[in-house]
Scaffold this motif. Structure first.
Motif, PDB file in Angstrom:
ATOM      1  N   THR A  97      -2.071  13.029 -14.563  1.00 15.78           N
ATOM      2  CA  THR A  97      -1.672  11.624 -14.476  1.00 15.78           C
ATOM      3  C   THR A  97      -1.051  11.376 -13.109  1.00 15.78           C
ATOM      4  O   THR A  97      -0.250  12.189 -12.631  1.00 15.78           O
ATOM      5  N   VAL A  98      -1.423  10.258 -12.504  1.00 20.05           N
ATOM      6  CA  VAL A  98      -0.806   9.834 -11.249  1.00 20.05           C
ATOM      7  C   VAL A  98       0.097   8.645 -11.537  1.00 20.05           C
ATOM      8  O   VAL A  98      -0.353   7.642 -12.100  1.00 20.05           O
ATOM      9  N   LEU A  99       1.366   8.767 -11.181  1.00 21.23           N
ATOM     10  CA  LEU A  99       2.299   7.649 -11.285  1.00 21.23           C
ATOM     11  C   LEU A  99       2.357   6.960  -9.937  1.00 21.23           C
ATOM     12  O   LEU A  99       2.664   7.592  -8.920  1.00 21.23           O
ATOM     13  N   PHE A 100       2.049   5.675  -9.911  1.00 24.22           N
ATOM     14  CA  PHE A 100       2.056   4.899  -8.668  1.00 24.22           C
ATOM     15  C   PHE A 100       3.344   4.079  -8.573  1.00 24.22           C
ATOM     16  O   PHE A 100       3.718   3.377  -9.519  1.00 24.22           O
ATOM     17  N   PHE A 101       3.987   4.157  -7.409  1.00 26.17           N
ATOM     18  CA  PHE A 101       5.245   3.442  -7.165  1.00 26.17           C
ATOM     19  C   PHE A 101       5.140   2.604  -5.894  1.00 26.17           C
ATOM     20  O   PHE A 101       4.347   2.899  -4.994  1.00 26.17           O
ATOM     21  N   ILE A 102       6.001   1.588  -5.817  1.00 32.08           N
ATOM     22  CA  ILE A 102       6.255   0.863  -4.573  1.00 32.08           C
ATOM     23  C   ILE A 102       7.630   1.272  -4.072  1.00 32.08           C
ATOM     24  O   ILE A 102       8.595   1.295  -4.846  1.00 32.08           O
ATOM     25  N   ASP A 103       7.724   1.608  -2.800  1.00 32.67           N
ATOM     26  CA  ASP A 103       9.017   1.917  -2.185  1.00 32.67           C
ATOM     27  C   ASP A 103       9.644   0.604  -1.728  1.00 32.67           C
ATOM     28  O   ASP A 103       9.237   0.024  -0.721  1.00 32.67           O
ATOM     29  N   ARG A 173       4.659   1.180 -10.912  1.00 32.74           N
ATOM     30  CA  ARG A 173       3.728   0.070 -11.073  1.00 32.74           C
ATOM     31  C   ARG A 173       2.556   0.378 -11.995  1.00 32.74           C
ATOM     32  O   ARG A 173       1.994  -0.529 -12.605  1.00 32.74           O
ATOM     33  N   ALA A 174       2.135   1.656 -12.104  1.00 33.41           N
ATOM     34  CA  ALA A 174       0.992   1.980 -12.958  1.00 33.41           C
ATOM     35  C   ALA A 174       0.906   3.484 -13.169  1.00 33.41           C
ATOM     36  O   ALA A 174       1.503   4.265 -12.414  1.00 33.41           O
ATOM     37  N   GLU A 175       0.133   3.863 -14.194  1.00 30.86           N
ATOM     38  CA  GLU A 175      -0.069   5.261 -14.520  1.00 30.86           C
ATOM     39  C   GLU A 175      -1.570   5.500 -14.692  1.00 30.86           C
ATOM     40  O   GLU A 175      -2.188   4.928 -15.591  1.00 30.86           O
ATOM     41  N   LEU A 176      -2.160   6.337 -13.838  1.00 31.86           N
ATOM     42  CA  LEU A 176      -3.595   6.622 -13.876  1.00 31.86           C
ATOM     43  C   LEU A 176      -3.837   8.003 -14.487  1.00 31.86           C
ATOM     44  O   LEU A 176      -3.434   9.021 -13.912  1.00 31.86           O
TER      45      LEU A 176
END
Length: 202
Positions: A97-103, A173-176
Motif C-alpha cells: 500500500t502507498v500512502l500519499f500525503f501533502i506536505d 490524501r489517499a491510499e493506493l
C-alpha cells in the motif's frame, strides 16, 4: 492516432481482487513508485507530494488494525460490519500500500513567497497529488500489477501519524493498494462525450 500511453491508461483500472503473487522484488517496486512520484508534474516545481510505502507487517497493521479499528467505531453492529471487514481483508491481501500525503509546509512556504497566488496553492497541491497517484498507478499497471485507490482519510490520520511517525505537516490524501491481479476489473462505462467536452476553432 495510435498511442501506447493511452493503452497504458486503459490498463489502469480499479482491481479489488489483489494478491501477493508479484514477481518484482520490494526494492524494484520501491524504485518504480519513487521514480513515478519523482517524474510527476508539480506546479512551481513545489514537489509537495510525500509517499509512504507499506509492505508485510506494516501493510497488514495499517488495514487490519488502524483502518479496521477506526471503522468499527462507525459501524458498531458486528453483523453490519461483516461487509466492511471483507473489504479490509481484501485490501490487506494485496502486496503493498502507498500512502500519499501533502506536505503542508511546502504550501505555507509558497504562500509566503508568492502571495499573489496564495489562495491557489492548496488547489495546485491537490492537482499534484492526483498526477502523482495516477503516475504510480499507471506505472504499476504497465508491470501487470493491479491497484485500487482508497480514501479513509481524514478519520485515520491521527492513528497513521502516531504509528508511522509521520511529520505533523503531512496530510494524508489517499491510499493506493497494489498487488497481483487475481480477478479482472469489470466493464467501465463512460459518460457521453457531448456532456464532457467542448471544442472551439479549427
Amino acid at each position: 492516432m495510435d498511442s501506447k500511453f493511452l493503452d497504458l491508461m486503459g490498463n489502469r483500472r480499479s482491481i479489488y481482487a489483489l494478491g501477493e503473487n508479484v514477481s518484482a522484488t520490494n526494492e524494484e517496486l520501491i524504485s518504480l513508485i519513487e521514480n513515478a512520484v519523482r517524474q510527476a508534474p508539480t506546479s512551481f516545481n513545489a514537489q509537495s507530494t510525500r509517499a509512504v510505502i507499506l509492505f508485510g507487517e506494516a501493510k497488514d497493521y495499517f488495514w487490519n488494525t488502524i483502518v479496521t479499528d477506526r471503522l468499527k467505531q462507525e459501524v458498531p453492529d458486528e453483523e453490519a460490519f461483516k461487509g466492511t471487514q471483507a473489504r479490509m481483508d481484501g485490501f490487506a491481501a494485496a502486496k503493498g500500500t502507498v500512502l500519499f500525503f501533502i506536505d503542508e509546509a511546502v504550501i505555507k512556504f509558497q504562500q509566503e513567497n508568492f502571495p499573489i497566488f496564495a489562495d491557489a496553492f492548496p488547489g495546485f497541491a491537490e492537482t499534484e497529488q492526483g498526477m502523482a497517484q495516477f503516475a504510480v498507478w499507471t506505472a504499476l499497471a504497465e508491470q501487470n500489477i493491479g491497484g485500487n485507490l482508497q480514501h479513509y482519510n481524514p478519520i485515520i490520520d491521527a492513528a497513521v501519524t502516531e504509528h508511522f511517525d509521520i511529520p505533523a505537516e503531512w496530510t494524508l490524501r489517499a491510499e493506493l493498494n497494489f498487488g497481483s491481479i487475481e480477478a479482472p476489473a469489470g466493464e467501465k462505462d463512460f459518460m457521453a462525450d457531448d456532456q464532457r467536452f467542448k471544442v472551439f476553432g479549427n
